[in-house]
Design an enzyme around this catalytic site. Sequence first.
Site, PDB file in Angstrom:
ATOM      1  N   GLY A   1      46.524  90.233  52.400  1.00 30.81           N
ATOM      2  CA  GLY A   1      45.741  89.601  53.455  1.00 30.81           C
ATOM      3  C   GLY A   1      44.742  88.594  52.927  1.00 30.81           C
ATOM      4  O   GLY A   1      44.047  87.961  53.714  1.00 30.81           O
TER       5      GLY A   1
ATOM      6  N   ASP B   1      47.625  92.946  42.870  1.00 29.58           N
ATOM      7  CA  ASP B   1      46.823  92.552  41.713  1.00 29.58           C
ATOM      8  C   ASP B   1      45.536  93.370  41.689  1.00 29.58           C
ATOM      9  O   ASP B   1      44.500  92.917  41.233  1.00 29.58           O
ATOM     10  CB  ASP B   1      46.538  91.055  41.704  1.00 29.58           C
ATOM     11  CG  ASP B   1      45.523  90.621  42.747  1.00 29.58           C
ATOM     12  OD1 ASP B   1      45.342  91.364  43.739  1.00 29.58           O
ATOM     13  OD2 ASP B   1      44.919  89.554  42.590  1.00 29.58           O
TER      14      ASP B   1
ATOM     15  N   GLY C   1      40.478  88.661  42.497  1.00 32.17           N
ATOM     16  CA  GLY C   1      41.574  89.587  42.757  1.00 32.17           C
ATOM     17  C   GLY C   1      41.243  90.411  43.982  1.00 32.17           C
ATOM     18  O   GLY C   1      40.357  90.052  44.761  1.00 32.17           O
TER      19      GLY C   1
END
Length: 186
Positions: A54, A79, A114
């Site tokens: 998202g 990730d 990340g």
Amino acid sequence: MIIKNAYVFDLEQGFVKKDTVIRDGYFSEEQALAAADEPVIDAVHVMPELICDGLHVHPSAVRALFTLFGKERMILISDSMRATGMSDGAYTLGGLDVTVKGNRATLSDGTIAGSVTNLMDCMRMAVSMGIPLETAVRCATYNPAKSIGVEMLYGRIAPGAYGDCVILDRENLAVKKVILGGEEVT
């Protein structure tokens, strides 16, 4: 390589625009020209990996990628960093200070470092973006195993394969059971 007057699909914003763009980083010009006979979309050995948290890719781009590459080739990945599952706050990533808020980890300048989204949540996010459940499950299980040549042992439920699986509630995709090596984990 310079591409002039190309239609570009922006993965973060999810729209197509006509622009003059420079694209490099994945292929040198020589590699791109050598591969011109087999576009990436047609190269059956190419299995694109997609972070479906998202944050990284717009939902319309997710659907477009699944349409282009098909359920047999897409791989869902995460990730997530070591702060996954932890509360919002300050953490480090590779020696850099990051701030986690929600599922986003950012550097002090606001750059995305990340996410803290695990693979199960990436699979759920793909489903929420319109990817069929069966396809999302395959892309998080069988396809990654296939990409490294271990699909006879992992990523499927079959005689001779490891008996690892997660049973989900079909309505809300909540974990109901975890089976590891054929045995239920409590």
